[in-house]
Motif scaffolding. Structure first.
Motif, short mmCIF file in Angstrom:
data_model
loop_
_atom_site.label_atom_id
_atom_site.label_comp_id
_atom_site.label_asym_id
_atom_site.label_seq_id
_atom_site.Cartn_x
_atom_site.Cartn_y
_atom_site.Cartn_z
N SER A 15 0.84 -1.19 0.00
CA SER A 15 0.00 0.00 0.00
C SER A 15 0.87 1.25 0.00
CB SER A 15 -0.94 0.01 1.21
OG SER A 15 -0.20 0.18 2.41
N ILE A 16 0.38 2.25 -0.70
CA ILE A 16 1.03 3.57 -0.76
C ILE A 16 -0.01 4.58 -0.30
CG2 ILE A 16 2.08 5.32 -2.24
CD1 ILE A 16 2.82 2.95 -4.15
N THR A 17 0.31 5.31 0.76
CA THR A 17 -0.61 6.30 1.30
C THR A 17 0.11 7.63 1.44
OG1 THR A 17 -1.72 4.55 2.57
CG2 THR A 17 -2.19 6.83 3.21
N VAL A 18 -0.55 8.69 0.99
CA VAL A 18 -0.01 10.04 1.12
C VAL A 18 -1.02 10.86 1.91
CG1 VAL A 18 0.75 12.10 -0.11
CG2 VAL A 18 1.16 9.84 -1.11
N THR A 19 -0.55 11.47 2.99
CA THR A 19 -1.39 12.37 3.78
C THR A 19 -0.87 13.79 3.56
OG1 THR A 19 -1.79 10.67 5.44
CG2 THR A 19 -2.25 12.94 6.08
N VAL A 20 -1.79 14.68 3.18
CA VAL A 20 -1.45 16.07 2.93
C VAL A 20 -2.21 16.92 3.94
CG1 VAL A 20 -1.51 17.96 1.26
CG2 VAL A 20 -1.13 15.60 0.47
N ARG A 21 -1.48 17.71 4.70
CA ARG A 21 -2.10 18.66 5.62
C ARG A 21 -1.94 20.03 5.00
NH1 ARG A 21 0.78 15.15 8.09
NH2 ARG A 21 -0.09 13.73 9.62
N SER A 22 -3.07 20.68 4.74
CA SER A 22 -3.02 21.99 4.11
C SER A 22 -3.47 23.04 5.10
CB SER A 22 -3.90 22.02 2.86
OG SER A 22 -5.23 21.67 3.18
N GLY A 23 -3.17 24.26 4.81
CA GLY A 23 -3.50 25.37 5.70
C GLY A 23 -2.27 26.24 5.87
N VAL A 24 -2.15 26.87 7.04
CA VAL A 24 -1.02 27.75 7.29
C VAL A 24 0.29 26.96 7.28
CG1 VAL A 24 0.04 29.33 8.94
CG2 VAL A 24 -2.43 29.37 8.56
N SER A 25 0.33 25.84 8.00
CA SER A 25 1.50 24.97 7.93
C SER A 25 1.13 23.76 7.08
CB SER A 25 1.95 24.54 9.32
OG SER A 25 0.96 23.76 9.94
N ARG A 26 2.01 23.42 6.17
CA ARG A 26 1.73 22.33 5.23
C ARG A 26 2.68 21.18 5.52
NH1 ARG A 26 -0.90 24.56 0.35
NH2 ARG A 26 -1.25 26.73 0.80
N GLU A 27 2.14 19.97 5.44
CA GLU A 27 2.95 18.78 5.66
C GLU A 27 2.53 17.70 4.68
OE1 GLU A 27 2.85 17.46 9.69
OE2 GLU A 27 3.27 19.45 10.48
N VAL A 28 3.49 16.87 4.29
CA VAL A 28 3.23 15.74 3.42
C VAL A 28 3.89 14.52 4.05
CG1 VAL A 28 3.61 14.73 1.14
CG2 VAL A 28 3.16 17.18 1.34
N VAL A 37 7.68 6.67 5.64
CA VAL A 37 9.01 6.65 5.03
C VAL A 37 9.51 8.04 4.67
CG1 VAL A 37 8.83 4.27 4.20
CG2 VAL A 37 8.08 6.12 2.73
N VAL A 38 8.60 9.01 4.54
CA VAL A 38 8.98 10.39 4.25
C VAL A 38 8.02 11.32 4.99
CG1 VAL A 38 9.22 12.17 2.46
CG2 VAL A 38 9.87 9.81 1.95
N LEU A 49 7.66 16.90 -4.93
CA LEU A 49 7.96 15.55 -5.40
C LEU A 49 8.45 14.73 -4.21
CD1 LEU A 49 9.87 16.36 -8.69
CD2 LEU A 49 7.48 15.75 -8.42
N VAL A 50 7.90 13.53 -4.08
CA VAL A 50 8.26 12.64 -2.97
C VAL A 50 8.63 11.29 -3.57
CG1 VAL A 50 7.51 11.63 -0.80
CG2 VAL A 50 6.55 13.82 -1.52
N ALA A 51 9.82 10.80 -3.23
CA ALA A 51 10.29 9.52 -3.76
C ALA A 51 10.22 8.44 -2.68
CB ALA A 51 11.72 9.65 -4.27
N PRO A 59 13.91 -3.80 -4.84
CA PRO A 59 12.97 -2.73 -4.51
C PRO A 59 12.47 -2.02 -5.76
CG PRO A 59 14.87 -2.64 -3.07
CD PRO A 59 15.19 -3.65 -4.15
N LEU A 60 11.20 -1.62 -5.73
CA LEU A 60 10.57 -0.97 -6.87
C LEU A 60 10.39 0.51 -6.55
CD1 LEU A 60 9.22 -1.28 -9.64
CD2 LEU A 60 7.11 -1.87 -8.46
N PRO A 61 11.20 1.39 -7.17
CA PRO A 61 11.09 2.82 -6.88
C PRO A 61 9.83 3.43 -7.49
CG PRO A 61 12.74 2.46 -8.57
CD PRO A 61 12.25 1.10 -8.14
N PHE A 62 9.34 4.47 -6.84
CA PHE A 62 8.20 5.22 -7.35
C PHE A 62 8.34 6.67 -6.93
CE2 PHE A 62 6.81 3.79 -3.18
CZ PHE A 62 6.22 4.92 -2.64
N ARG A 63 7.51 7.51 -7.53
CA ARG A 63 7.50 8.93 -7.20
C ARG A 63 6.05 9.40 -7.09
NH1 ARG A 63 9.56 12.43 -11.72
NH2 ARG A 63 7.37 12.47 -12.26
N VAL A 64 5.80 10.24 -6.10
CA VAL A 64 4.49 10.86 -5.93
C VAL A 64 4.66 12.36 -6.13
CG1 VAL A 64 2.60 11.32 -4.33
CG2 VAL A 64 3.69 9.07 -4.34
N THR A 65 3.79 12.93 -6.96
CA THR A 65 3.75 14.37 -7.15
C THR A 65 2.54 14.91 -6.41
OG1 THR A 65 4.73 14.12 -9.34
CG2 THR A 65 3.66 16.22 -8.86
#
Length: 95
Positions: A15-28, A37-38, A49-51, A59-65
């Motif tokens: 599974s690949i999960t990306v959590t994005v927090r938006s607002g005044v402070s931003r986190e990925v 992992v990042v 860009l997150v690798a 290992p199978l590399p990927f990138r998330v934009t």
């Protein structure tokens, strides 16, 4: 107060999960098989860009934009590039 957006995909038993927090402070945050992992704190709006890699042999590399629009102007979007194929990551509800 910011908002949380979560994007998810399954691939080859992983599974690949990306959590994005938006607002005044931003986190990925990028999680692979439920493990962080990042963790990034990008400044401002724009594209991040997150690798990562799936723990296959080899290992199978990927990138998330991650595209975060300017504050209040829209929802973030994520795209996964894996095996030469680029696909949008669907957003799922965050409890």
């Amino acid at each position: 107060m910011g908002r949380h957006h979560q994007f998810h995909a399954d691939h080859g038993g992983h599974s690949i999960t990306v959590t994005v927090r938006s607002g005044v402070s931003r986190e990925v945050d990028l999680l692979v098989d439920g493990k962080e992992v990042v963790h990034l704190a990008p400044r401002g709006a724009g594209t991040t860009l997150v690798a990562g890699e799936l723990p296959d042999d080899p290992p199978l590399p990927f990138r998330v934009t991650v595209h975060q629009p300017r504050f209040g102007s829209g929802l973030p979007q994520c795209t996964l590039l894996l095996g030469g194929v680029e696909t949008p990551l669907p957003e799922r509800a965050v409890a």
